[in-house]
Motif scaffolding. Structure first.
Motif, PDB file in Angstrom:
ATOM      1  N   ARG A  38     -31.395  20.536 -17.393  1.00 41.63           N
ATOM      2  CA  ARG A  38     -30.634  20.223 -18.610  1.00 41.63           C
ATOM      3  C   ARG A  38     -29.604  21.311 -18.880  1.00 41.63           C
ATOM      4  O   ARG A  38     -28.467  21.025 -19.230  1.00 41.63           O
ATOM      5  N   MET A  61     -24.734  20.669 -12.927  1.00 33.92           N
ATOM      6  CA  MET A  61     -24.159  19.322 -12.893  1.00 33.92           C
ATOM      7  C   MET A  61     -24.057  18.775 -11.472  1.00 33.92           C
ATOM      8  O   MET A  61     -23.985  17.562 -11.272  1.00 33.92           O
ATOM      9  N   GLN A  64     -26.430  16.320 -10.611  1.00 28.82           N
ATOM     10  CA  GLN A  64     -26.166  15.035 -11.248  1.00 28.82           C
ATOM     11  C   GLN A  64     -24.926  14.388 -10.635  1.00 28.82           C
ATOM     12  O   GLN A  64     -24.323  13.478 -11.215  1.00 28.82           O
ATOM     13  N   ASP A 151     -25.501   4.992 -10.092  1.00 33.37           N
ATOM     14  CA  ASP A 151     -25.559   6.288 -10.758  1.00 33.37           C
ATOM     15  C   ASP A 151     -25.123   7.366  -9.789  1.00 33.37           C
ATOM     16  O   ASP A 151     -24.739   7.070  -8.645  1.00 33.37           O
ATOM     17  N   THR A 152     -25.191   8.590 -10.257  1.00 31.70           N
ATOM     18  CA  THR A 152     -24.727   9.711  -9.431  1.00 31.70           C
ATOM     19  C   THR A 152     -25.839  10.748  -9.248  1.00 31.70           C
ATOM     20  O   THR A 152     -25.575  11.874  -8.843  1.00 31.70           O
ATOM     21  N   VAL A 153     -27.063  10.336  -9.551  1.00 28.33           N
ATOM     22  CA  VAL A 153     -28.202  11.264  -9.494  1.00 28.33           C
ATOM     23  C   VAL A 153     -28.355  11.839  -8.095  1.00 28.33           C
ATOM     24  O   VAL A 153     -28.393  11.098  -7.108  1.00 28.33           O
ATOM     25  N   SER A 154     -28.397  13.156  -8.043  1.00 27.25           N
ATOM     26  CA  SER A 154     -28.654  13.893  -6.801  1.00 27.25           C
ATOM     27  C   SER A 154     -27.695  13.513  -5.664  1.00 27.25           C
ATOM     28  O   SER A 154     -28.039  13.605  -4.499  1.00 27.25           O
ATOM     29  N   MET A 193     -35.510  13.463 -12.717  1.00 28.13           N
ATOM     30  CA  MET A 193     -34.361  13.886 -13.511  1.00 28.13           C
ATOM     31  C   MET A 193     -34.163  13.181 -14.862  1.00 28.13           C
ATOM     32  O   MET A 193     -33.203  12.444 -15.064  1.00 28.13           O
ATOM     33  N   TYR A 196     -30.764  13.558 -16.687  1.00 29.88           N
ATOM     34  CA  TYR A 196     -29.639  12.646 -16.443  1.00 29.88           C
ATOM     35  C   TYR A 196     -29.588  11.563 -17.516  1.00 29.88           C
ATOM     36  O   TYR A 196     -28.531  11.266 -18.076  1.00 29.88           O
ATOM     37  N   TRP A 200     -26.378  11.761 -20.001  1.00 27.87           N
ATOM     38  CA  TRP A 200     -25.301  10.788 -19.718  1.00 27.87           C
ATOM     39  C   TRP A 200     -25.507   9.461 -20.416  1.00 27.87           C
ATOM     40  O   TRP A 200     -24.537   8.806 -20.790  1.00 27.87           O
TER      41      TRP A 200
END
Ligand code: SRM
Ligand code: SF4
Length: 580
Positions: A38, A61, A64, A151-154, A193, A196, A200
């Motif tokens: 975070r 970030m 993310q 999404d854009t996670v990892s 996560m 995230y 977001w």
């Protein structure tokens, strides 16, 4: 198919106990103290005084999928004007195997037009990147992606990155099954996560006593970790450059399992001999229902034994070399609870794409379109973004991104081929596929002006460089010869240049290292031939080698093989020898 249960460790393995906390690198402490990623990102996003986020949030970030950058073309001018750099963000989508629906395409296209400088980029790991996104646009962009289940996670960070897979699940039943496994491996390895969702999507923090990241703990992986699935004979994902590669083995009744390859990677630093590219070792065969168990075991070994003091040597390839391959294999086998069977024979023929129409086993059709350096935009006489938007509107079958930065218009019914052909013609896109053998096999990384690590141009230089090498090839009667060329703006090697027959990595503006002798299907590292030279020296050297190749090559001999046989460069047998 039943997949083996995950041996995710239930404990918080936030650090390797053999490495005392006070001796860990600063990024390890940052991760451990970040409240599970975070940090202060939510606050940084609210700060109206700057277009940037704080230094530590910049790092967090990445997990993310978001990179803070600044426009390097404007850097000096803004400095002169005493303005802060032109901060903007790169946003990388997580897209296992490069599979994208038409609906997702239309959303990505709209977001690129609204927030991303009217351009999208197909990356060398089969996903999309937005560039030029301003801080205020990040939340709207990510929330809109969420509406089409993206999404854009990892997509970046010290975790399992986007999982690659040989293209087009519609080509055959084996392709479909392997893609399904790649998608499951991606979903399985993704960090949980909650940060995230909170940052977001604005979701509330949920209080709980269970660890947020049962596998990754507080410090995630020591470094990025890359997984890929490949279906011989096409090594499009460059499986030997992956931290963990699964090589599909099919029999008469379909997919049987995978050869497992570990410890590949490209990144290196000039003048740091302890860093080097390395090709993965094949360590054995597994039945197909053990993919997740193996993935967990291999990642857990790297999580627990990877170097957490020196980020330059924190990739799995160094853990493999430092601990020794046999030791690593024993450790993986102990964790997964079974031994590898002997690897099965496989043969690759190319790591390139096949362009134009192909038909899958089920009778559906697929069109591979050449996209230079993966750049999707509109240019005079080449409205690529507009044309593809029309195709996405007219065609429900979706798209596939290839690891060579090209695009497949997938899953087209026979009766719709004419429609697609008409749209490609109408937008002047059909002629994109008319390219030389060199061009069809060329890859460039992004480099300037967005990449903060670039030392020289790559994507923007490729269109100027290739015609000059094509002219040399033509002069020597080799215009159609497929030769792999990869250029990166720095030694990190995002275009996987160290396995190309001709590799170029940036040293300074207009200056590159030239590498020769890579394997045509990604099976061999190349070797530096010229160091820190400009265009004239590169072209002169290539002229000499290409002329010799045209005169004396053996029947069917590849350019990279010839460069070694003719003695221009020695063969590199192991990554450790790359710099010697
Ligand atoms: Fe990469 C860092 C772009 C594939 C090795 N890479 C970067 C960053 C994020 C620069 C940064 O850290 O500030 C670049 C963002 C530039 C920009 O403006 O977009 C960047 N890498 C890319 C992409 C977009 C290149 C492209 O033109 O397609 C590729 C995105 C892949 C994706 O979708 O996830 C990309 N990067 C690769 C690959 C190829 C691959 O994975 O198959 C490699 C070599 C394989 C490997 O990992 O060893 C690669 N990138 C690196 C490295 C070196 C890592 C190392 O082990 O030393 C860095 C630098 C770092 O991590 O410190 C890096
Ligand atoms: Fe940037 Fe270097 Fe990667 Fe190219 S190879 S995108 S210049 S980090």
């Amino acid at each position: 198919m039943d997949l083996a249960p995950s041996p995710h460790a239930p404990t918080d393995r936030s650090r390797d106990l053999s490495q005392p906390l006070d001796r860990l690198g600063p990024d390890e402490t940052l991760k451990a103290d970040s409240d599970q990623l975070r940090g202060t990102i939510a606050l940084s996003l609210l700060d109206r005084i700057t277009g940037a986020v704080t230094e530590s949030d910049t790092k967090l970030m990445k997990f993310q999928g978001i990179y803070q950058q600044d426009d390097r073309d404007l850097r000096d001018e803004r400095r002169r004007q005493k303005l802060e750099p032109a901060y903007q963000f790169m946003v990388r989508v997580r897209l296992a195997g490069g599979v994208c629906t038409s609906e997702q395409w239309l959303t990505l296209d709209a977001l690129a037009r609204e927030h991303g400088g009217e351009t999208l980029r197909i990356t060398t790991r089969q996903t999309f990147q937005f560039h030029w996104v301003l801080k205020d646009s990040l939340r709207p962009l990510i929330q809109k992606l969420h509406t089409v289940l993206l999404d854009t996670v990892s997509a970046c960070g010290d975790d399992a990155r986007g999982v690659m897979c040989s293209v087009d699940p519609h080509l055959s039943a084996v392709h479909a099954e392997v893609y399904d496994l790649a998608k499951r491996a991606s979903d399985h390895a993704i960090p949980r996560m909650r940060a995230y969702h909170e940052i977001w999507y604005g979701e509330e923090r949920i209080a709980g006593s269970a660890p947020e990241e049962p596998f990754y703990g507080r410090t995630y992986m020591p470094r990025k970790f890359k997984i890929g699935f490949v279906i011989p004979p096409i090594n499009d994902i460059d499986v030997y450059t992956q931290d963990l590669g699964f090589i599909a083995i099919a029999g008469p009744d379909g997919l049987e399992g995978f050869n497992v390859a570990i410890g590949g990677g490209m990144g290196r630093t000039d003048q740091a001999p302890a860093t080097y590219p390395r090709l993965a070792d094949v360590i054995g065969f597994i039945p197909k229902d053990q993919v997740l168990a193996v993935s967990d075991a291999v990642m857990a070994v790297q999580r627990d034994f990877g170097d957490r003091r020196d980020r330059a040597r924190a990739r799995f390839k160094y853990t493999v070399d430092d601990k020794g391959l046999d030791w690593i294999v024993r450790e993986i086998e102990a964790r997964q609870g079974f031994a590898f069977a002997p690897a099965r024979p496989v043969a690759f023929t190319t790591n390139g794409d096949t362009f134009g129409w192909r038909q899958g086993e089920d009778g559906r059709h697929h069109y591979t379109l050449f996209v230079e350096a993966g750049r999707l935009d509109n240019r005079p006489g080449r409205p690529l973004l507009d044309g593809l938007r029309e195709i996405a509107r007219a065609h429900p079958g979706g798209f596939r991104l290839t690891p060579n930065q090209n695009l497949i218009i997938a899953n087209v019914a026979a009766r719709d081929r004419q429609l697609i052909d008409g749209l490609l013609e109408g937008f002047g896109l059909a002629e994109l596929n008319v390219q030389s053998g060199l061009r069809r096999n060329a890859i460039a990384c992004v480099a300037l002006p967005t990449c903060g690590l670039a030392m020289a141009e790559a994507e923007r230089y490729l269109p100027a460089l290739l015609p000059q090498i094509d002219a040399i090839l033509e002069r020597h009667g080799l215009a159609e010869e497929p030769i792999t060329l990869r250029i990166s703006g720095c030694p990190n090697g995002c275009s996987r240049p160290y396995i190309a027959e001709i590799g170029l990595t940036g040293r300074a503006p207009g200056k590159y290292n030239l590498y020769l002798g890579g394997g045509f299907h990604g099976q061999r590292l190349n070797k530096m031939d010229l160091e820190n030279v400009g265009e004239a020296a590169i072209l002169a050297r290539l002229d000499t080698v290409i002329a010799h190749y045209a005169r004396e090559r053996l029947d069917g001999e590849r350019f990279g093989d010839f460069a070694i046989r003719a003695g221009y460069v020695p063969e590199v047998k192991a990554g450790r020898d790359f710099n010697t």
